[in-house]
Design a protein around this motif. Sequence first.
Motif, PDB file in Angstrom:
ATOM      1  N   MET A 169      -6.769  -8.504   1.738  1.00 33.27           N
ATOM      2  CA  MET A 169      -5.650  -9.407   1.408  1.00 33.27           C
ATOM      3  C   MET A 169      -4.526  -8.912   2.188  1.00 33.27           C
ATOM      4  O   MET A 169      -4.295  -7.745   2.304  1.00 33.27           O
ATOM      5  N   HIS A 201      -0.821  -7.675   3.644  1.00 36.75           N
ATOM      6  CA  HIS A 201       0.255  -6.673   2.790  1.00 36.75           C
ATOM      7  C   HIS A 201      -0.198  -5.677   1.745  1.00 36.75           C
ATOM      8  O   HIS A 201       0.296  -5.505   0.826  1.00 36.75           O
ATOM      9  N   ARG A 202      -1.668  -5.654   1.701  1.00 40.64           N
ATOM     10  CA  ARG A 202      -2.266  -4.711   0.800  1.00 40.64           C
ATOM     11  C   ARG A 202      -3.122  -3.597   1.143  1.00 40.64           C
ATOM     12  O   ARG A 202      -3.787  -3.912   2.493  1.00 40.64           O
ATOM     13  N   ALA A 203      -3.365  -2.597   0.676  1.00 41.86           N
ATOM     14  CA  ALA A 203      -4.144  -1.619   1.240  1.00 41.86           C
ATOM     15  C   ALA A 203      -5.610  -2.236   1.112  1.00 41.86           C
ATOM     16  O   ALA A 203      -6.115  -2.985   0.367  1.00 41.86           O
ATOM     17  N   TYR A 219      -4.037   1.468   4.994  1.00 42.24           N
ATOM     18  CA  TYR A 219      -2.970   0.397   5.233  1.00 42.24           C
ATOM     19  C   TYR A 219      -2.049   1.258   6.185  1.00 42.24           C
ATOM     20  O   TYR A 219      -1.531   2.213   6.309  1.00 42.24           O
ATOM     21  N   ARG A 254      -3.045   4.422   8.395  1.00 45.02           N
ATOM     22  CA  ARG A 254      -3.416   5.784   8.032  1.00 45.02           C
ATOM     23  C   ARG A 254      -4.101   5.698   6.371  1.00 45.02           C
ATOM     24  O   ARG A 254      -4.190   4.322   5.789  1.00 45.02           O
ATOM     25  N   VAL A 268      -4.550   5.432   2.808  1.00 43.12           N
ATOM     26  CA  VAL A 268      -3.444   5.529   1.562  1.00 43.12           C
ATOM     27  C   VAL A 268      -4.498   5.782   0.142  1.00 43.12           C
ATOM     28  O   VAL A 268      -3.957   6.754  -0.520  1.00 43.12           O
ATOM     29  N   VAL A 269      -5.622   5.300  -0.027  1.00 46.22           N
ATOM     30  CA  VAL A 269      -6.188   5.495  -1.119  1.00 46.22           C
ATOM     31  C   VAL A 269      -7.492   6.233  -0.970  1.00 46.22           C
ATOM     32  O   VAL A 269      -8.212   5.989   0.274  1.00 46.22           O
ATOM     33  N   GLU A 270      -7.909   6.990  -1.610  1.00 47.47           N
ATOM     34  CA  GLU A 270      -9.215   7.442  -1.251  1.00 47.47           C
ATOM     35  C   GLU A 270     -10.191   6.776  -1.820  1.00 47.47           C
ATOM     36  O   GLU A 270     -10.234   6.274  -3.242  1.00 47.47           O
TER      37      GLU A 270
END
Lengths: 61, 168
Positions: A38, A40-42, A49, A52, A54-56
């Motif tokens: 999507m 503009h979303r991670a 994102y 780098r 951002v979320v594991e």
Amino acid sequence: MPNPKRRHSQKRTSTRRAHDALKSHSLSECPNCHEKKMPHRACVKCGYYKGREVVEVKEAS
Amino acid sequence: MRHKVAGYKLGRNTAHRRSLLRNLVTSVIVEERIETTIPKAKAAKPIVEKMITLGKRGDLAARRLAGAYLMTDEALVKLFDTVGPRFGDRNGGYTRIIRTGWNKGDGADKAFLELLGSEKVLDEKREKRAENRAKKNAEARKAMEDAEAQAQHDGGIEPVKEESEDKK
């Protein structure tokens, strides 16, 4: 109370609904894993994102 | 004309909303990053930035103003000792909202609200957590092996099959 004067034909219903179809999301490509994501979303797949992590993201085991 | 800038009500009455935002702001300052819904993140963001501005001022009056809003002393100390000085050369825009995805149950749009430069702190935190987890796993494994050895020593009629659960 006002009431409909005439029967509503199937055609009239379906003609009205001709413009009601949902549009699919426009997806962008994740620059890291090249999956669709999507905008503009991670990224859901790799958690990146803007270059780098951002979320594991849990690895599928 | 200040039309259409009423802000966020978040479906709460004034007291509830104030508590929620105070909690969120305190958490962002202490934890560097929180995951919340997008409207809540957007509502909390300007308040976080105002707090950081107070933290940069650093005088007693600023400290009392921030202390009146933040929920914990820990957050206040961190705001004035580490967060404020960190943003000394930046004029505003201390936070970032990253959209992540949706809740499975209610489809709520989720996002991270984080302080800039939180990457380093978060990485350290993550490493620490991984270390603790490894330690705990090793301990659990050792306890289990000891118990097994003990069982076999006692008689060993029923071989204990716990290895499959052991591996994560």
